[in-house]
Design a protein around this motif. Structure first.
Motif, mmCIF file in Angstrom:
data_model
loop_
_atom_site.group_PDB
_atom_site.id
_atom_site.type_symbol
_atom_site.label_atom_id
_atom_site.label_comp_id
_atom_site.label_asym_id
_atom_site.label_seq_id
_atom_site.Cartn_x
_atom_site.Cartn_y
_atom_site.Cartn_z
ATOM 1 N N GLY A 79 22.127 32.279 73.936
ATOM 2 C CA GLY A 79 21.473 31.711 72.761
ATOM 3 C C GLY A 79 22.112 30.384 72.390
ATOM 4 O O GLY A 79 21.659 29.689 71.516
ATOM 5 N N ASP A 255 25.330 40.425 67.673
ATOM 6 C CA ASP A 255 24.263 40.436 66.678
ATOM 7 C C ASP A 255 22.919 40.791 67.286
ATOM 8 O O ASP A 255 22.070 41.407 66.643
ATOM 9 C CB ASP A 255 24.177 39.067 65.990
ATOM 10 N N LYS A 256 22.741 40.405 68.529
ATOM 11 C CA LYS A 256 21.474 40.737 69.180
ATOM 12 C C LYS A 256 21.341 42.240 69.325
ATOM 13 O O LYS A 256 20.268 42.822 69.080
ATOM 14 C CB LYS A 256 21.396 40.052 70.551
ATOM 15 N N ARG A 260 18.615 45.012 67.523
ATOM 16 C CA ARG A 260 17.893 46.114 68.154
ATOM 17 C C ARG A 260 18.223 47.435 67.474
ATOM 18 O O ARG A 260 17.349 48.286 67.279
ATOM 19 C CB ARG A 260 18.264 46.203 69.622
ATOM 20 N N TYR A 284 25.802 34.995 64.526
ATOM 21 C CA TYR A 284 24.742 34.011 64.734
ATOM 22 C C TYR A 284 23.910 33.989 63.464
ATOM 23 O O TYR A 284 23.164 34.923 63.178
ATOM 24 C CB TYR A 284 23.860 34.418 65.915
ATOM 25 N N ILE A 287 20.354 35.038 63.228
ATOM 26 C CA ILE A 287 20.052 36.464 63.173
ATOM 27 C C ILE A 287 20.626 37.082 61.902
ATOM 28 O O ILE A 287 19.916 37.692 61.110
ATOM 29 C CB ILE A 287 20.649 37.193 64.395
ATOM 30 N N MET B 286 16.772 34.122 71.324
ATOM 31 C CA MET B 286 17.783 34.983 70.729
ATOM 32 C C MET B 286 17.121 35.978 69.787
ATOM 33 O O MET B 286 17.540 37.128 69.682
ATOM 34 C CB MET B 286 18.772 34.111 69.963
ATOM 35 N N ILE B 287 16.085 35.550 69.095
ATOM 36 C CA ILE B 287 15.355 36.447 68.204
ATOM 37 C C ILE B 287 14.215 37.129 68.941
ATOM 38 O O ILE B 287 14.115 38.352 68.980
ATOM 39 C CB ILE B 287 14.777 35.668 67.001
ATOM 40 N N HIS B 290 14.847 39.872 71.471
ATOM 41 C CA HIS B 290 15.665 41.013 71.079
ATOM 42 C C HIS B 290 15.100 41.802 69.920
ATOM 43 O O HIS B 290 15.603 42.860 69.585
ATOM 44 C CB HIS B 290 17.086 40.547 70.790
#
Lengths: 358, 358
Positions: A79, A255-256, A260, A284, A287, B286-287, B290
């Motif tokens: 990212g 964070d990803k 989820r 991040y 997010i 990134m968003i 995910h």
DNA sequence: CGATGTCATGACATCGGTGTCATATATGCA
DNA sequence: TGCATATATGACACCGATGTCATGACATCG
């Protein structure tokens, strides 16, 4: 473009005097200085850094090489908050009156030699070598011609490096969770081959130990695998195993993954943070700030790492390193507490006296 | 560092001959060439770009200025996929045997003059001026000394610029939704003062019109405001109004907003995409990758914009612009279809014949 | 065979600054 | 007053490439 000769002629002095006005390396009469400055202004004069570099043998350039190492992204696309790294480094470098030159290999390792060749031709005074995630690298010989600082990576030769303090970050996060009353702390980790995995696991364990909590291995599960297609199912299974150990909070490797996990927990009808708290890693902002509720996360301090690396490199170049300066430096980031973590009633728990653990 | 004189001496020729071997600008005897090349290799010779620049009056440098414009971030942090822009530009620039020099103001507009001064001293051949979001800018006079291409921004003087095709992107997204059977398409827009807002709204309207669908203004609501603290409540209200108009899909102004909308919809017990589809804008991987389910999004083609801008700048510098080349170029990105959009049964709907609308 | 052209190469000046050294005037101090 | 310093400035060379011009050795042609 006006030259120093043009300025000298306009001011009625010799070029050397103009040089002295610019550099202040010898006294110049006040009247003369004013005349020179007026001439420079009226000609919109700008000294040529090429000529300067040639004479002084100092280019004033720092090279940064990014996207350099991986042939293909073995793990996922990060990212790229790398831009923060660039900004952090650039700020420090600009303060030293130098300029940042950048090269990006676009992930094609084969292009690195050409890029380094360009750096050599520009006589860069030093190189910042940036990896896209915390890892070990092998440096080609050509790189060692220059002063170099590795960023987000390290090698086996104790080349100066600036690294994120993964152990400390995870420790601070888990310690903070414990201070907020959590005792059963789930941990969905990175793939085991990642450097950061081991370090963060150590931080997790140390936080438990420091607070006198026994490790329940069931609470710790590998959360992600490099193969994207499988990742989701595996994450589901891992989460399942963690939940069976009845945690009050789940730490996610990044964070990803937390993003989820938000979805997965909701599918199970669990509300965040009422039924269970969640924490991430990386911070991040794209997010963490925009998830609902906001995600508590340990910050990967990219800007600070960039700045620190630039600083270290400049000290190496200037020969002003502190004698005790370690080759590797860890940069810590803060824990950003947001609403995804709920403080638990601590009246029934007894916080053990905190012991310092080095 | 070895110089051309060292090479000449080692090869037993004059410096000029070494120069000829490097540049191939005059015939050199095969034997001589080999001797020179051997000497260069054994001395690990690298020509000085400073000396070259001085003699040839061409620096081979392109300056890129980022984070340049805003004094404070009027809107939110963009999350900075700007790095893709840097990469895209760098690739093209490297191909032309030039090097990218970068300066980042860190959002402090006051530092721009100093950065541009650095560029002048390095005699950059051109400047890429990058804005952090699609906007209008006013250029200071100093910038106009150089060939310049604006990226992600434009001014009132028809300065060459490369811009995202917001209208076309939103059109393609909405058109695609319609092709997938959607008729009632909600739209949570950007704040109205944003340039992209108007353009995307036009794209939305054009897509409806092209497909013979009547605009229901109730379906279009402003989704975000610059003040972060209020944003969430306002988004809730806006979503509420959109939902009352019974959409089958909601287009969000960007992926961050979509991420929030995921949460809000779930709180209302709506499943994505079963009960309602969602689309974003920007395609921040990134968003978008995910989120669960994966978010359909219109890509903001940063890498392509960087490459295109670099290309345009090089053509301006080289004087090889096509005569009909427009000052402003739009770059389109693809729509990335992921699982957040469900195709609806189209047997009961009649797709009108698609009309081309220029 | 001499004029002309091509090949192969080198001498020299030049790009725009700055380090070194020389010079001239002013100032301080015994 | 005389000598040591400090101030103020310029002449000149040099950093490392390359453009210009000159030169010598051959090859070609009428």
């Amino acid at each position: 473009m006006a030259t120093i000769y043009d300025v000298a002629k306009a001011a009625g002095v010799s070029p050397k005097t103009v040089s002295r006005v610019m550099n202040g390396d010898a006294p110049v009469n006040e009247k003369t200085r004013e005349a020179v400055e007026a001439a420079m202004a009226s000609l919109n004069y700008s000294p040529s850094s090429a000529a300067r570099a040639m004479r002084s043998q100092r280019s004033g350039l720092i090279g940064m090489i990014t996207g350099a190492i991986s042939t293909t992204h073995q793990f996922e696309d990060t990212g790229l908050p790398e831009i923060y790294l660039v900004q952090g480094a650039q700020r420090v470098i600009a303060q030293s009156n130098r300029t940042l030159l950048i090269a990006d290999s676009g992930g094609q390792a084969g292009r690195i030699p050409a890029l380094l060749q360009t750096f050599r031709e520009h006589r860069v005074e030093g190189v910042l070598y940036v990896a896209e995630y915390h890892r070990e690298v092998g440096l080609s010989a050509i790189v060692r011609d220059h002063p170099i600082v590795l960023v987000n990576c390290f090698d086996t030769n104790d080349t100066p490096a600036v690294l994120p303090d993964d152990e400390g970050g995870q420790f601070a996060l888990v310690d903070g969770l414990i201070k907020r009353g959590h005792r059963r702390i789930g941990f969905l980790t990175l793939p085991e081959q990642q450097i950061a995995h081991g370090l963060r696991a150590e931080g997790y364990v140390r936080a438990l130990k420091t607070n006198g909590i026994e490790l329940d291995e069931q609470l710790v599960q590998v959360g992600a695998l490099p193969i994207p297609a499988n990742e989701f199912d595996l994450l589901w299974d891992a989460l399942d195993r963690v939940l069976r150990a009845e945690p009050t909070v789940i730490c996610c490797a990044n964070d990803k993954m937390a993003m989820r996990v938000y979805g997965l927990l909701r599918e199970r009808g669990l509300a965040i943070p009422r039924d269970i708290s969640v924490a991430g890693y990386d911070d991040y902002r794209m997010i963490a700030e925009h998830l609902h509720p906001g995600l508590t996360s340990a910050q990967l301090p990219y800007a600070a790492m960039g700045a620190r690396a630039a600083d270290k490199l400049l000290r190496i170049i200037g020969g002003t390193q502190r004698p005790d300066e370690p080759a590797r430096e860890l940069v810590s980031g803060p824990i950003v507490w947001r609403d995804s973590v709920q403080s638990r009633d601590t009246t029934i728990t007894h916080l053990s006296t905190r012991r310092k653990d080095t």
